[in-house]
Design an enzyme around this catalytic site. Structure first.
Site, PDB file in Angstrom:
ATOM      1  N   SER A 128       0.866  -1.177   0.000  1.00 11.85           N
ATOM      2  CA  SER A 128       0.000   0.000   0.000  1.00 11.85           C
ATOM      3  C   SER A 128       0.898   1.220   0.000  1.00 11.85           C
ATOM      4  CB  SER A 128      -0.884   0.006   1.253  1.00 11.85           C
ATOM      5  OG  SER A 128      -1.475   1.278   1.455  1.00 11.85           O
ATOM      6  N   TYR A 141      -1.068  -0.434  10.454  1.00  7.93           N
ATOM      7  CA  TYR A 141      -1.179  -0.880   9.063  1.00  7.93           C
ATOM      8  C   TYR A 141       0.007  -0.370   8.247  1.00  7.93           C
ATOM      9  CZ  TYR A 141      -3.254  -1.485   4.394  1.00  7.93           C
ATOM     10  OH  TYR A 141      -3.503  -1.827   3.087  1.00  7.93           O
TER      11      TYR A 141
END
Length: 268
Positions: A128, A141
Site C-alpha cells: 500500500s 497498518y
C-alpha cells in the site's frame, strides 16, 4: 498455463485479481478464509458460468500452511486488513494480530511455497502507499506494509539465485471493502480525544484523493506483474499513491507533515 495462488480472494483486490488471472488463461487457486462467504460463492459461479480455470480453496494465513504440494508459477500475497486507531491506543494483542495477518502470513506462505516454485516464477506482495508514507490513525497498518516491503527487498536478493522474482504492488486508496471492514482499536472510542481529528482527516482525504480509481486497475497491475516480473520492482497504482509517494520523496518529513496536515485538517 501458469498456476497462481492468490490469498484474500473473498472480496476486493483479491477477488478481482483471481478473476482477472483466470480470464487471461492462468490456473488460479483462489484462497479464502471462509469458503461459504459471498465472495467465495461469486468466484465459484464465475468459474462455472465462464468455464474459468479457477478453484476456490480455504486458507487462513494465520495458520501454518498445510496445503497439498503444488508447483506454482506465481504467489500473490494479498490477504490483509486495516487496524484503525492512534498508535497510543493500540493494545499489544491488536498490534500482534495486525502483523500476524499482514506480515507473518505472507512470510509463512513464501517459506512453504517458494521451494516449490518453478524457476522464472514470481512472488507478488500487495502492499500500500501506506508502506511508504505513514498514515495517521493507521500506524499499525503502515508499519506492517513497510515491513512487508523491506522483507520483499531482502527476498529479491535471497531468491534471485533460484530464478524467482519478487514484485511489490502499492495501491492508493480505492473504493473496496477493506476500509469498511477495518478493525477499530478497542480503546479508540467515539469520545476519544483524537476522534474528531480522525474524522476531519478522513473526511478531507475522501474529498480530495480517495475513491477516484477503479479497483480493477490493481488487479490488472498484479496480472501484469505475474506476466512480466522482470519489470519494475515497486509498482505504484493510483493517482493518489503516485502523488503522495512523489511528494514524500521530494520533501523533508517535516515539510511533508506540514503540507498534508494543512491540506487534510490535521493540527500540528
Amino acid at each position: 498455463m501458469r498456476t497462481v495462488l492468490v490469498t484474500g480472494c473473498g472480496s476486493g483486490f483479491g477477488l478481482l485479481t483471481a478473476l482477472t488471472l483466470a480470464r487471461r488463461g492462468d490456473r488460479v487457486l483462489a484462497t479464502v478464509r471462509d469458503p461459504r462467504s459471498e465472495g467465495a460463492e461469486r468466484l465459484r459461479r464465475s468459474a462455472a458460468d465462464e468455464g474459468l480455470p479457477l478453484e476456490v480453496r480455504r486458507l487462513d494465513v494465520t495458520e501454518p500452511f498445510a496445503g497439498a504440494p503444488v508447483e506454482l508459477d506465481a504467489l500473490v500475497n494479498n490477504a490483509g486488513y486495516i487496524l484503525r486507531g492512534p498508535v497510543v491506543t493500540l493494545s499489544d494483542e491488536e498490534l500482534r494480530a495486525q502483523f500476524e495477518v499482514n506480515v507473518l502470513g505472507p512470510v509463512r506462505l513464501i517459506r512453504a511455497l517458494a521451494p516449490r516454485m518453478r524457476p522464472g516464477g514470481v512472488i507478488v506482495n500487495v502492499s500500500s502507499i501506506a508502506g511508504s508514507v505513514g498514515v495517521p490513525f493507521e500506524g499499525a497498518y503502515s508499519a506492517a506494509k513497510a515491513a512487508l516491503e523491506s522483507l520483499s527487498a531482502a527476498l529479491r536478493f535471497e531468491l534471485a539465485p533460484y530464478g524467482l522474482h519478487v514484485v511489490v504492488i502499492a495501491p492508493g486508496n480505492y473504493g473496496t471493502s477493506i476500509r469498511a471492514r477495518a478493525r477499530w482499536a478497542e480503546a479508540f472510542t467515539e469520545d476519544h480525544r483524537d476522534r474528531a481529528a480522525h474524522d476531519r482527516f478522513w473526511s478531507a482525504f475522501d474529498r480530495s484523493l480517495a475513491g477516484r480509481g477503479d479497483p480493477q486497475e490493481v488487479a490488472d497491475a498484479v496480472a501484469a506483474a505475474v506476466e512480466a516480473p522482470e519489470a519494475a520492482y515497486h509498482r505504484l497504482v493510483g493517482k493518489d499513491a503516485e502523488f503522495l509517494y512523489d511528494l514524500h520523496r521530494r520533501t523533508s518529513q517535516e515539510d511533508f507533515e506540514r503540507l498534508v496536515g494543512e491540506t487534510l485538517g490535521l493540527e500540528r
